[in-house]
Design a protein around this motif. Structure first.
Motif, PDB file in Angstrom:
ATOM      1  N   LEU A 123       1.122  -1.258   0.095  1.00  0.00           N
ATOM      2  CA  LEU A 123       0.039   0.098  -0.154  1.00  0.00           C
ATOM      3  C   LEU A 123       1.010   1.020  -0.431  1.00  0.00           C
ATOM      4  O   LEU A 123       0.926   1.759  -1.220  1.00  0.00           O
ATOM      5  CB  LEU A 123      -0.873   0.124   1.389  1.00  0.00           C
ATOM      6  N   GLU A 124       1.429   1.890   0.877  1.00  0.00           N
ATOM      7  CA  GLU A 124       2.348   2.350   1.039  1.00  0.00           C
ATOM      8  C   GLU A 124       3.229   2.509  -0.640  1.00  0.00           C
ATOM      9  O   GLU A 124       3.474   4.117  -1.160  1.00  0.00           O
ATOM     10  CB  GLU A 124       4.088   2.459   1.572  1.00  0.00           C
ATOM     11  N   MET A 125       3.938   1.946  -0.758  1.00  0.00           N
ATOM     12  CA  MET A 125       4.709   1.736  -2.588  1.00  0.00           C
ATOM     13  C   MET A 125       3.770   2.044  -3.183  1.00  0.00           C
ATOM     14  O   MET A 125       4.274   2.938  -4.137  1.00  0.00           O
ATOM     15  CB  MET A 125       5.154   0.539  -3.113  1.00  0.00           C
ATOM     16  N   ALA A 126       2.261   1.615  -3.500  1.00  0.00           N
ATOM     17  CA  ALA A 126       1.673   2.365  -4.225  1.00  0.00           C
ATOM     18  C   ALA A 126       1.511   3.939  -4.049  1.00  0.00           C
ATOM     19  O   ALA A 126       1.086   4.002  -5.091  1.00  0.00           O
ATOM     20  CB  ALA A 126       0.069   0.925  -3.975  1.00  0.00           C
ATOM     21  N   LEU A 127       0.587   3.962  -2.867  1.00  0.00           N
ATOM     22  CA  LEU A 127       0.229   6.039  -2.516  1.00  0.00           C
ATOM     23  C   LEU A 127       1.384   6.381  -2.736  1.00  0.00           C
ATOM     24  O   LEU A 127       1.452   7.242  -3.453  1.00  0.00           O
ATOM     25  CB  LEU A 127       0.447   6.303  -1.196  1.00  0.00           C
ATOM     26  N   VAL A 128       2.772   5.762  -2.438  1.00  0.00           N
ATOM     27  CA  VAL A 128       4.271   6.872  -2.822  1.00  0.00           C
ATOM     28  C   VAL A 128       4.532   7.114  -4.336  1.00  0.00           C
ATOM     29  O   VAL A 128       4.862   7.952  -5.139  1.00  0.00           O
ATOM     30  CB  VAL A 128       5.319   5.942  -2.252  1.00  0.00           C
ATOM     31  N   GLU A 129       3.851   5.861  -5.529  1.00  0.00           N
ATOM     32  CA  GLU A 129       4.391   5.971  -6.560  1.00  0.00           C
ATOM     33  C   GLU A 129       3.287   6.712  -7.707  1.00  0.00           C
ATOM     34  O   GLU A 129       3.701   7.508  -8.434  1.00  0.00           O
ATOM     35  CB  GLU A 129       3.973   4.390  -6.927  1.00  0.00           C
ATOM     36  N   ASN A 130       1.978   6.717  -6.818  1.00  0.00           N
ATOM     37  CA  ASN A 130       1.009   7.348  -7.225  1.00  0.00           C
ATOM     38  C   ASN A 130       0.876   9.165  -6.965  1.00  0.00           C
ATOM     39  O   ASN A 130       0.691   9.904  -7.647  1.00  0.00           O
ATOM     40  CB  ASN A 130      -0.608   7.075  -6.833  1.00  0.00           C
ATOM     41  N   ILE A 131       1.976   9.316  -5.668  1.00  0.00           N
ATOM     42  CA  ILE A 131       2.116  11.106  -5.322  1.00  0.00           C
ATOM     43  C   ILE A 131       2.949  11.422  -6.594  1.00  0.00           C
ATOM     44  O   ILE A 131       3.358  12.376  -6.766  1.00  0.00           O
ATOM     45  CB  ILE A 131       2.803  11.150  -4.395  1.00  0.00           C
ATOM     46  N   GLN A 132       3.843  10.127  -7.550  1.00  0.00           N
ATOM     47  CA  GLN A 132       4.701  11.035  -8.240  1.00  0.00           C
ATOM     48  C   GLN A 132       4.497  11.201  -9.625  1.00  0.00           C
ATOM     49  O   GLN A 132       5.136  11.272 -10.849  1.00  0.00           O
ATOM     50  CB  GLN A 132       5.687   9.707  -8.519  1.00  0.00           C
ATOM     51  N   ARG A 133       3.438  10.860 -10.312  1.00  0.00           N
ATOM     52  CA  ARG A 133       2.422  10.662 -11.212  1.00  0.00           C
ATOM     53  C   ARG A 133       2.375  12.102 -11.579  1.00  0.00           C
ATOM     54  O   ARG A 133       2.014  13.406 -11.121  1.00  0.00           O
ATOM     55  CB  ARG A 133       1.075  10.365 -11.222  1.00  0.00           C
ATOM     56  N   GLU A 151      -2.968   6.367   7.425  1.00  0.00           N
ATOM     57  CA  GLU A 151      -2.704   4.617   6.921  1.00  0.00           C
ATOM     58  C   GLU A 151      -1.485   3.689   7.267  1.00  0.00           C
ATOM     59  O   GLU A 151      -1.037   2.361   7.609  1.00  0.00           O
ATOM     60  CB  GLU A 151      -3.535   4.337   5.712  1.00  0.00           C
ATOM     61  N   ILE A 152      -0.259   4.373   7.427  1.00  0.00           N
ATOM     62  CA  ILE A 152       0.681   3.627   7.390  1.00  0.00           C
ATOM     63  C   ILE A 152       1.377   4.368   8.690  1.00  0.00           C
ATOM     64  O   ILE A 152       2.652   3.985   9.104  1.00  0.00           O
ATOM     65  CB  ILE A 152       1.564   4.152   6.170  1.00  0.00           C
ATOM     66  N   ASN A 153       1.088   5.376   8.960  1.00  0.00           N
ATOM     67  CA  ASN A 153       1.964   6.119   9.950  1.00  0.00           C
ATOM     68  C   ASN A 153       2.901   6.518   9.995  1.00  0.00           C
ATOM     69  O   ASN A 153       3.973   7.014  10.871  1.00  0.00           O
ATOM     70  CB  ASN A 153       1.483   5.547  11.438  1.00  0.00           C
ATOM     71  N   LEU A 154       3.027   7.401   8.642  1.00  0.00           N
ATOM     72  CA  LEU A 154       4.157   8.297   8.540  1.00  0.00           C
ATOM     73  C   LEU A 154       4.039   9.332   9.211  1.00  0.00           C
ATOM     74  O   LEU A 154       3.136  10.115   9.099  1.00  0.00           O
ATOM     75  CB  LEU A 154       4.433   7.878   6.474  1.00  0.00           C
ATOM     76  N   THR A 155       4.633   9.638   9.611  1.00  0.00           N
ATOM     77  CA  THR A 155       6.049  11.340   9.933  1.00  0.00           C
ATOM     78  C   THR A 155       5.623  12.115   8.785  1.00  0.00           C
ATOM     79  O   THR A 155       6.421  11.874   7.606  1.00  0.00           O
ATOM     80  CB  THR A 155       6.875  11.816  10.936  1.00  0.00           C
ATOM     81  N   GLN A 156       5.405  13.722   8.817  1.00  0.00           N
ATOM     82  CA  GLN A 156       5.949  14.388   7.734  1.00  0.00           C
ATOM     83  C   GLN A 156       7.293  13.981   7.526  1.00  0.00           C
ATOM     84  O   GLN A 156       7.682  14.645   6.193  1.00  0.00           O
ATOM     85  CB  GLN A 156       5.777  15.697   7.383  1.00  0.00           C
ATOM     86  N   GLU A 157       8.171  14.188   8.347  1.00  0.00           N
ATOM     87  CA  GLU A 157      10.330  14.212   7.922  1.00  0.00           C
ATOM     88  C   GLU A 157      10.013  12.668   6.654  1.00  0.00           C
ATOM     89  O   GLU A 157      10.992  12.643   5.846  1.00  0.00           O
ATOM     90  CB  GLU A 157      10.238  14.022   9.187  1.00  0.00           C
ATOM     91  N   GLN A 158       9.483  11.781   7.220  1.00  0.00           N
ATOM     92  CA  GLN A 158       9.498  10.406   6.262  1.00  0.00           C
ATOM     93  C   GLN A 158       9.282   9.875   5.487  1.00  0.00           C
ATOM     94  O   GLN A 158       9.488   9.882   4.607  1.00  0.00           O
ATOM     95  CB  GLN A 158       8.453   8.731   7.962  1.00  0.00           C
ATOM     96  N   MET A 159       7.835  10.810   5.360  1.00  0.00           N
ATOM     97  CA  MET A 159       7.155  11.524   3.954  1.00  0.00           C
ATOM     98  C   MET A 159       8.058  12.377   3.171  1.00  0.00           C
ATOM     99  O   MET A 159       8.430  11.844   1.831  1.00  0.00           O
ATOM    100  CB  MET A 159       5.966  11.729   3.957  1.00  0.00           C
ATOM    101  N   SER A 160       8.702  13.309   3.570  1.00  0.00           N
ATOM    102  CA  SER A 160       9.912  13.174   2.611  1.00  0.00           C
ATOM    103  C   SER A 160      11.404  12.987   2.303  1.00  0.00           C
ATOM    104  O   SER A 160      11.539  13.276   1.422  1.00  0.00           O
ATOM    105  CB  SER A 160      10.240  15.157   3.571  1.00  0.00           C
ATOM    106  N   GLU A 161      11.564  11.979   3.297  1.00  0.00           N
ATOM    107  CA  GLU A 161      12.284  11.250   2.565  1.00  0.00           C
ATOM    108  C   GLU A 161      11.441  10.056   1.503  1.00  0.00           C
ATOM    109  O   GLU A 161      12.469   9.529   0.307  1.00  0.00           O
ATOM    110  CB  GLU A 161      12.848  10.073   3.780  1.00  0.00           C
TER     111      GLU A 161
END
Length: 299
Positions: A123-133, A151-161
Motif C-alpha cells: 500500500l505504501e509503495m502504491a501511494l508513493v508511486e501515485n504521488i510521483q505521477r 494508514e501508514i503512520n508516516l510522519t512528515q519527515e518520513q514522507m519527505s524521505e
C-alpha cells in the motif's frame, strides 16, 4: 470533466473485476492485484461493513447531514478506504462519516481504496508511486499525503524521505484539505490554482472562504490579487475586491474576434505601458494541432 469521467469509468471496470470469482484477489502477489492497489474502485455500499473496532462511536447528526448535503451536490471528494475480508466483501478502514452520509442520500456505490489483507508495504509503495505521477491535481496529492499519515503512520519527515519532497512542500499540500469542499472541487476542476488555495486557507471561516472563492471566479482574480483580498479581509473582516484597471475597448473587441477564430476563449493579461500576454488554451493533442494549423495559415 473528462478527467473525472475517465476515473469513474476506471472505477467501474475494476468493480467488475472484483466481482469475478475467477479473480478473487487475496494478496498483493495475486493476478490483477496491481490493478486494484493504489487505484480508486467504485464499490457497492451494501458490500461494505463498518469496522467493529472503530474507536469513534458517536457522530454529530447535524454535521453528518451537512456532509450528506455536500455529497449530494458534489459527490464523494475523498474516497474511503476498505479492507478485503472475503469475496466481494469489505470492511471500512477509514471514512465512516463519508460512508454514512452517502447512505443517507441514497447512493448505491462509493469510491474506495482497497487494501489487500494487511499488506501495508504494498500500500505504501502504491501511494508513493501515485504521488510521483505528473497528472495529479493539488488535492489528489494532498489526499495521498494524508493517507500516508492515516494508514501508514508516516510522519512528515518520513514522507519527505519517501517522496523526495521538502517537508514544507508536504505541509503546504496538506493545508489545502482545510479548504471548504466546494473550493477543493474547484481546484480539482482547474477553476483556481494551488496558489489561490494557499491564499484562501489563511482564512478559517468557510463562509468567508466561499465568498472569496466566488470573487476569484467572477472577477478572474490573480493569485496576487487574491492575497490582497485575504489581507483586506483580515484588516476589515469584509471581502472587498481590489480594483483592477479597466480593459481597453480594443482588447475587448480583439479578444472576442480571436476567441471566435480559434474556437476557444482566449485570455489576455495586461502589463505595464500597454504591454501584455495572450494565452490560447487547448484540450487535447488534436486540439493543439488544429490551433497550430490556424496559426500557420496566417503566416
Amino acid at each position: 470533466m473528462a478527467k473525472a469521467t475517465k476515473k469513474q469509468a476506471l472505477g467501474r471496470g475494476l468493480s467488475a473485476l472484483l466481482k469475478d470469482p475467477s479473480n478473487d484477489i487475496q494478496s498483493a502477489q495475486d493476478k490483477n492485484a496491481d490493478k486494484v492497489v493504489g487505484n480508486i474502485v467504485e464499490l457497492e455500499l451494501d458490500r461494505i461493513e463498518v469496522n467493529p473496532f472503530q474507536p469513534r462511536t458517536k457522530f454529530n447528526e447535524e454535521s453528518l447531514r451537512e456532509l450528506a448535503s455536500s455529497i449530494k451536490e458534489l459527490g464523494v471528494i475523498q474516497p474511503i478506504t476498505v479492507r478485503k475480508i472475503a469475496f466481494n466483501k469489505y470492511q471500512l478502514v477509514s471514512g465512516e462519516r463519508r460512508f454514512r452520509a452517502s447512505s443517507l442520500v441514497g447512493l448505491k456505490t462509493i469510491p474506495a481504496y482497497i487494501r489487500i489483507a494487511n499488506d501495508q508495504e504494498s500500500l505504501e509503495m502504491a501511494l508513493v508511486e501515485n504521488i510521483q505521477r505528473q497528472d495529479l491535481d493539488p488535492i489528489e496529492i494532498a489526499l495521498s499525503y494524508q493517507r500516508l499519515i492515516d494508514e501508514i503512520n508516516l510522519t512528515q519527515e518520513q514522507m519527505s524521505e519517501r517522496v523526495g519532497k521538502k517537508r514544507s512542500t508536504i505541509a503546504n499540500y496538506l493545508r489545502l484539505l482545510k479548504l471548504d469542499p466546494i473550493i477543493q472541487t474547484g481546484m480539482r476542476d482547474g477553476f483556481i490554482s494551488m496558489g489561490h488555495g494557499r491564499a484562501i486557507i489563511n482564512i478559517e471561516d468557510h463562509i468567508a472562504q466561499l465568498e472569496i472563492y466566488e470573487k476569484i471566479l467572477t472577477s478572474k482574480l490573480s493569485v496576487r490579487q487574491t492575497e490582497q483580498l485575504v489581507k483586506n479581509y483580515h484588516q476589515n473582516k469584509e471581502v472587498t475586491v481590489p480594483k483592477t484597471p479597466e480593459t481597453p475597448k480594443y482588447i475587448k473587441k480583439g479578444v472576442k474576434e480571436i476567441s471566435e477564430y480559434f474556437g476557444h476563449k482566449i485570455h489576455v493579461k495586461l502589463g505595464k505601458n500597454g504591454s501584455g500576454k495572450i494565452t490560447i488554451p487547448f484540450h487535447s493533442e488534436e486540439d493543439f494541432n488544429r490551433i497550430k494549423k490556424l496559426v500557420q495559415r496566417e503566416k
